[in-house]
Design an enzyme around this catalytic site. Sequence first.
Site, PDB file in Angstrom:
ATOM      1  N   ARG A   1     -37.452 -27.055  51.493  1.00 31.79           N
ATOM      2  CA  ARG A   1     -35.920 -27.054  51.423  1.00 31.79           C
ATOM      3  C   ARG A   1     -35.512 -25.868  50.425  1.00 31.79           C
ATOM      4  O   ARG A   1     -35.978 -25.721  49.301  1.00 31.79           O
ATOM      5  CB  ARG A   1     -35.630 -28.425  50.558  1.00 31.79           C
ATOM      6  CG  ARG A   1     -34.281 -28.934  50.266  1.00 31.79           C
ATOM      7  CD  ARG A   1     -34.066 -29.804  49.421  1.00 31.79           C
ATOM      8  NE  ARG A   1     -34.000 -29.320  48.237  1.00 31.79           N
ATOM      9  CZ  ARG A   1     -34.367 -29.909  47.066  1.00 31.79           C
ATOM     10  NH1 ARG A   1     -34.639 -31.221  46.896  1.00 31.79           N
ATOM     11  NH2 ARG A   1     -34.352 -29.231  45.933  1.00 31.79           N
TER      12      ARG A   1
ATOM     13  N   TYR B   1     -36.238 -27.926  37.905  1.00 30.59           N
ATOM     14  CA  TYR B   1     -37.651 -28.484  38.402  1.00 30.59           C
ATOM     15  C   TYR B   1     -38.556 -27.403  39.081  1.00 30.59           C
ATOM     16  O   TYR B   1     -39.362 -28.172  39.366  1.00 30.59           O
ATOM     17  CB  TYR B   1     -37.291 -30.262  39.057  1.00 30.59           C
ATOM     18  CG  TYR B   1     -36.478 -30.026  40.266  1.00 30.59           C
ATOM     19  CD1 TYR B   1     -37.052 -29.637  41.202  1.00 30.59           C
ATOM     20  CD2 TYR B   1     -35.079 -30.340  39.939  1.00 30.59           C
ATOM     21  CE1 TYR B   1     -36.037 -29.727  42.421  1.00 30.59           C
ATOM     22  CE2 TYR B   1     -34.305 -30.276  41.195  1.00 30.59           C
ATOM     23  CZ  TYR B   1     -34.750 -30.076  42.328  1.00 30.59           C
ATOM     24  OH  TYR B   1     -34.026 -30.077  43.343  1.00 30.59           O
TER      25      TYR B   1
ATOM     26  N   HIS C   1     -31.145 -30.002  46.614  1.00 36.47           N
ATOM     27  CA  HIS C   1     -30.948 -31.139  47.428  1.00 36.47           C
ATOM     28  C   HIS C   1     -29.758 -31.446  47.938  1.00 36.47           C
ATOM     29  O   HIS C   1     -29.539 -31.582  49.175  1.00 36.47           O
ATOM     30  CB  HIS C   1     -31.403 -32.255  46.455  1.00 36.47           C
ATOM     31  CG  HIS C   1     -30.992 -33.636  47.108  1.00 36.47           C
ATOM     32  ND1 HIS C   1     -32.029 -34.110  48.209  1.00 36.47           N
ATOM     33  CD2 HIS C   1     -30.288 -34.619  46.623  1.00 36.47           C
ATOM     34  CE1 HIS C   1     -31.462 -35.426  48.383  1.00 36.47           C
ATOM     35  NE2 HIS C   1     -30.559 -35.719  47.689  1.00 36.47           N
TER      36      HIS C   1
HETATM   37  C1  LIG Z   1     -33.042 -46.239  48.919  1.00 34.32           C
HETATM   38  C2  LIG Z   1     -32.549 -45.022  48.158  1.00 34.32           C
HETATM   39  N1  LIG Z   1     -32.813 -44.721  46.963  1.00 34.32           N
HETATM   40  C3  LIG Z   1     -32.685 -43.587  46.541  1.00 34.32           C
HETATM   41  C4  LIG Z   1     -31.707 -42.906  47.077  1.00 34.32           C
HETATM   42  C5  LIG Z   1     -31.129 -41.464  46.480  1.00 34.32           C
HETATM   43  N2  LIG Z   1     -31.780 -40.307  47.315  1.00 34.32           N
HETATM   44  C6  LIG Z   1     -31.007 -39.658  48.051  1.00 34.32           C
HETATM   45  S1  LIG Z   1     -31.946 -38.536  48.664  1.00 34.32           S
HETATM   46  C7  LIG Z   1     -33.119 -38.829  47.884  1.00 34.32           C
HETATM   47  C8  LIG Z   1     -34.573 -38.154  47.980  1.00 34.32           C
HETATM   48  C9  LIG Z   1     -34.877 -37.960  49.384  1.00 34.32           C
HETATM   49  O1  LIG Z   1     -36.176 -37.190  49.605  1.00 34.32           O
HETATM   50  P1  LIG Z   1     -36.875 -36.976  50.930  1.00 34.32           P
HETATM   51  O2  LIG Z   1     -37.006 -38.485  51.657  1.00 34.32           O
HETATM   52  O3  LIG Z   1     -37.774 -36.042  50.800  1.00 34.32           O
HETATM   53  O4  LIG Z   1     -35.663 -36.360  51.853  1.00 34.32           O
HETATM   54  P2  LIG Z   1     -34.880 -34.686  51.619  1.00 34.32           P
HETATM   55  O5  LIG Z   1     -33.770 -35.338  50.896  1.00 34.32           O
HETATM   56  O6  LIG Z   1     -35.779 -33.961  50.983  1.00 34.32           O
HETATM   57  O7  LIG Z   1     -34.420 -34.235  52.934  1.00 34.32           O
HETATM   58  C10 LIG Z   1     -32.869 -39.848  46.879  1.00 34.32           C
HETATM   59  C11 LIG Z   1     -34.020 -40.428  45.917  1.00 34.32           C
HETATM   60  C12 LIG Z   1     -31.279 -42.962  48.458  1.00 34.32           C
HETATM   61  N3  LIG Z   1     -30.486 -42.337  49.194  1.00 34.32           N
HETATM   62  N4  LIG Z   1     -31.761 -44.317  48.695  1.00 34.32           N
END
Ligand SMILES: Cc1ncc(C[n+]2csc(CCOP(=O)(O)OP(=O)(O)O)c2C)c(N)n1
Lengths: 334, 334, 387, 387
Positions: D281, D294, D285
């Site tokens: 990425r 971080y 985020h």
């Molecule tokens: C069940 C849930 N918990 C927390 C969140 C908050 N949240 C949104 S994106 C994220 C991180 C997701 O990481 P990843 O699966 O690696 O996907 P990326 O964003 O890196 O594409 C979090 C914790 C959420 N959307 N859903």
Amino acid sequence: MSTELLDLPATRTLTIGKALNDGLRRAMEDDPKVVLMGEDIGRLGGVFRITDGLQKDFGEDRVVDTPLAEAGIVGTAVGLAMRGYRPVVEIQFDGFVFPAYNQIVTQVAKLHARSRGAVPMPIVIRIPFGGGIGAVEHHSESPEAYFAHTPGLKVVAVSNPVDAYWGIQQAIACPDPVIFLEPKRRYWDKAPVDTSATPEPLFGARIVRGGDDVTVLAYGPMVKTALQAAEVAAGEGRSLEVVDLRTLSPLDLDPVVDSVRRTGRCVVVHEAPVTLGLGAEIAARVTEACFHSLEAPVLRVGGYDVPYPPSKLEEAYLPDLDRVLDAVDRAMEF
Amino acid sequence: MSTELLDLPATRTLTIGKALNDGLRRAMEDDPKVVLMGEDIGRLGGVFRITDGLQKDFGEDRVVDTPLAEAGIVGTAVGLAMRGYRPVVEIQFDGFVFPAYNQIVTQVAKLHARSRGAVPMPIVIRIPFGGGIGAVEHHSESPEAYFAHTPGLKVVAVSNPVDAYWGIQQAIACPDPVIFLEPKRRYWDKAPVDTSATPEPLFGARIVRGGDDVTVLAYGPMVKTALQAAEVAAGEGRSLEVVDLRTLSPLDLDPVVDSVRRTGRCVVVHEAPVTLGLGAEIAARVTEACFHSLEAPVLRVGGYDVPYPPSKLEEAYLPDLDRVLDAVDRAMEF
Amino acid sequence: MTAVRNETEIDIGEAGEFAGPVPGAGAPHLPQQPDLVQLLTPEGERVENAEYPLEVSDEELRGFYRDMALVRRWDAEATALQRQGELGIWASLLGQEAAQLGAGRALEDGDMAFPTYREHGVAWARGVDPLHVMSLFRGVDNGGWNPVQRGFGLYTIVIGAQCLHATGYAMGVQRDGAESAVLAFLGDGATSQGEVNEAMVFAASFAAPVVFFCQNNQYAISVPLERQSKVPLYRRAAGFGFPGVRVDGNDVLAVLAVTRAALRAAREGQGPTFIEAFTYRMGAHTTSDDPTRYRLAGEVEEWKLRDPIARLKAYLSRSGLADAAFFEGVDAAADELAVRIRRGTVEMPDPPPTAMFDAVHAEQTPHLAAQRAQFEAYQAGFEGGAE
Amino acid sequence: MTAVRNETEIDIGEAGEFAGPVPGAGAPHLPQQPDLVQLLTPEGERVENAEYPLEVSDEELRGFYRDMALVRRWDAEATALQRQGELGIWASLLGQEAAQLGAGRALEDGDMAFPTYREHGVAWARGVDPLHVMSLFRGVDNGGWNPVQRGFGLYTIVIGAQCLHATGYAMGVQRDGAESAVLAFLGDGATSQGEVNEAMVFAASFAAPVVFFCQNNQYAISVPLERQSKVPLYRRAAGFGFPGVRVDGNDVLAVLAVTRAALRAAREGQGPTFIEAFTYRMGAHTTSDDPTRYRLAGEVEEWKLRDPIARLKAYLSRSGLADAAFFEGVDAAADELAVRIRRGTVEMPDPPPTAMFDAVHAEQTPHLAAQRAQFEAYQAGFEGGAE
Ligand SMILES: Cc1ncc(C[n+]2csc(CCOP(=O)(O)OP(=O)(O)O)c2C)c(N)n1
Ligand SMILES: Cc1ncc(C[n+]2csc(CCOP(=O)(O)OP(=O)(O)O)c2C)c(N)n1
Ligand SMILES: [Mg+2]
Ligand SMILES: [Mg+2]
């Protein structure tokens, strides 16, 4: 361990967010068994920065960046509590508490009863809740009724920096599980906090504005809205008594009943959908307790019975001071 | 495909369990897109035998023994629904619906709205609910309020074989998600079912006994209890009108309001904990609609606000006819 | 590198136990399974495994026999008591005695175990009074022992929930700097639950001193293992980054050795292990269940040949470690235990109804205190009325 | 057989990419990773992989460049629009264009994809109008496309929930006897969610035609991959009984080849595959995030050397498949797209407030109809009052 708080004046003007941060810090200093857990709470300090700086000062064992799994967070908190720790869990947003629902309802809420008191569950589950921040789906919900309907849980909602500062410490000190709801859109609201004061009890309602015509009940983000409504109503010659409920389970209705016996009218305000929201319970109980004093039924102002809408519609969805005043009018006209 | 039902007389005496079984069979015959899913529903026919014989007759693709994972069951049902199927999910016991809670609340309930109507969610989630069967923990709960507070879901509870037979078919035919609550301790209650009749609508309340003094509302297993109370009350010269609510979301309160305007008194009965149980919502709404007719507040008879107790205590916990009569007395004396 | 499709296919073929429609039925003699740790054959012969050397005294061996026989007797008595209406339900451990005693005896002081609802043998090993277990199934309470004091969690009925508790507890052990380990019990069906897999994520991520002990008894109520997994369950662990091992769950010595090794590794900071104890539920799922609806009698018969108690008895007899008097003594002790359990169960007083209000919270709320008072007044009025 | 502790340890050591504190940072040149499928090096050299032969026309190659460049431009415009207050938030795909276009273009008619909230490149490949994606981030709706018609599910914000939907959809495909496959997108963080692991259980159990496509972009917001897993994510699959493969997620050709092969296997009834697309990425985020808290700038710089678009551009130039005019043409098209997106976004009308009542159910309830009517009356009265 940090002594950051010691060098500061007792009374400072804090936002709700900073008051929570200070409260957490103080709780961690007071009790080495307090452990914070959640997604992104460490290095990042949480998406709302409520835990900012705490991992740096207390280390990774006490401020734990967890894997991305809410059931896992709450379920391991249960185990830590059994081992004598006091876990404080952050759920990143209200809409993401549901993967942990099974652990909360079948384990956290029941273990004390299941063990006939042998296993205390001093777990705090912090949830930034409510809407009004222009967010995408699942970031604006008000799940409090799900928890208040669950025996074994205690549920509180704070509305101001003073309650935030003391409330989080009291919730952590409470031997029972506490769902701790933080009004996310008010995180930046400020007030002076006297950190040397004796706090009010956590599980009590508070009359935040006196009045004679209608009793208006609110909690969390809606307290400010209710106070604004009272201000406007006062300009129109109508006197609203505003109660900050503060605790949603157990409800503290004694001051409410006293008030309604005086005013004869009651309006409850919350963001959650009206159907089976806290207003339903309050209406049922207040009506039973004040039956002969009521000039009008208890009226409810809440979210509509629809999924929280896209943010361009949230203004229409959320109770605002006009909707509170509309309910007050209806109560007066009944 | 089986034609078992065709060879039988139109009216037969059926238990609730068998009526559900026949209803499911008929729905599967009528629509090849109906797929049943759940733990142990195939070869075993379900722990209550509600799906008995269906896998034999419709095959493993239509009666699916799933892995042991409720979120998985409901989540894959969502996908099947998107593909044009009509999944009917069995949750083995009320207390085991919580692992699926996230899928139900954030997905099943919201996908129609999320897609602005492009994605219908014709999913039925069958849950044997309520206590009184002497079971261990998690097998006796009444989670209906959690669902009724969730916009996007429809919730019904059946109380008798006729509604069971038609209701399950109507729920399956409904284009919206339906939480279908089955009164497990009444599975063996019998009544004649005319399978050639025209059924009443699914989402409507029904007056099951006329009366003048107090309106008693119940649903699911408590309808029988309410009727028993009415019988005893009649012996004491008191006339209770009993309403089987049948649908909990949406509530159908028009007949209730009519009734309460006549009787001036209302008692709601359910097994779920009183606080924020269905009774709260009904009390709030009925009071608002009948404010000037009420002689007493709407009184609630329900489970206490404690975790469902060990079975030796469930008799003390559960509303019974005495507790209903006690509330009736209190309503009369108010 | 390439996709591992082929590797996986070959692996499945090799293990072979999924070839027939009935798990294990095609391989009644366990040594045919190449990936199974075994120290005692179904015929009662002691074999060695270089990875799992085991020193066990004669006294301990006889102790294992005694434990297993007593627990089996308890189990039979409980089933009888349920039939007679003295229990609401009973979950039998018949056939799983070796898995449970082997695992239970591998625990040390300070260790903690988190059971499902079937671990009566582990309860026994932890010194829990059988009557505490009976009170749960009778509906008097949810199990009367103090879990932390006993080093044995309360029975957990929501499938898999306890695996997260165990992992969290182990994270606490870590923070305490204690040299202890945690044993999480689960069934084959439980491996499908999201929470169980999350427990593996957390355990691996924090290198928590927890061992997952999965009794693969081939069924989740009526659902055979193949519905949960097409590959042996112990392999699940590698995908989460920690070791998995399959042990003959009907061989108490192998279970002891493997569990001890895993707990030791955990205590030493090497993180989690997943143990699949390959066993069989010889009875019904619970007394409410009718297994004839979903499995053939022949399958049960084949598994009888691997009976965990008969196997140890054969070894003890053959090697002269126990004589007829010993076995008679155990039988007598078992009968005595059964009498004690029966008497204790039928005489168990019902709890006072107010008990339901009393332990909901550590700090009682005014609301519940009021509800309790109303309840008492109502009950009293009712008694008054009946007078 | 023995516990696989040692095997696992050796494996981790071999893979090596978890040695440093920052994933991937110790290995800026991907070919150092032995278990990574790659067809185009970071320097833009075409390499062959015997397992994944790929025939791709010059036109297709140029198409990939065009797609990726346009999507990146869209992404940049969306970020700008958010900064200017025209969007509530934006989740950037910067750096993940190859993973998304390679996967998106592997899909065939009749296939279905289930995205997270970041798959703008896949949306593009499925022909979803970018303005439908913009309307979601603007807060007008939750994405205006018809998911089933488009073969592209709605964005799913609850992490991992869509993996079960994909698996269920695939079970429907199976029941229809259709020769289609389903592609489920997920992030590295999502692999920790119970529901995602349950999706793997169901997919394996029913041999459903679903492919799990995990973009391992090294972070879940601020949390680095090591918190979710100590071993490479693609290995998770083997424990559930199906193949896993790791592909260079910044190599559009490798992603295409690997995803195509997995989808083909699914269509042919060989069941699920798990693909780990190893990527990064490059941005925050979301626009709400501050990654400087971080991660180090140096890490981002190292990953720039593996940029998926630069890599294809180098190949196209070097091999004479595209000239300056082509690249200028793409730039011009990108600018045009950006203008269209900007205009369409800022001009997007707000929805009528009553919209929130209208699609809750397929069959509107009397209760909600009444609530809607009250709402309208209230709004009208309010307007009246304001007059
Ligand atoms: C069940 C849930 N918990 C927390 C969140 C908050 N949240 C949104 S994106 C994220 C991180 C997701 O990481 P990843 O699966 O690696 O996907 P990326 O964003 O890196 O594409 C979090 C914790 C959420 N959307 N859903
Ligand atoms: C979450 C949840 N779902 C369903 C059940 C009902 N149930 C009780 S035992 C059981 C099967 C468990 O199988 P397994 O994990 O193999 O353990 P075993 O009973 O064979 O020891 C099921 C489905 C439950 N207790 N919890
Ligand atoms: Mg089992
Ligand atoms: Mg990620």
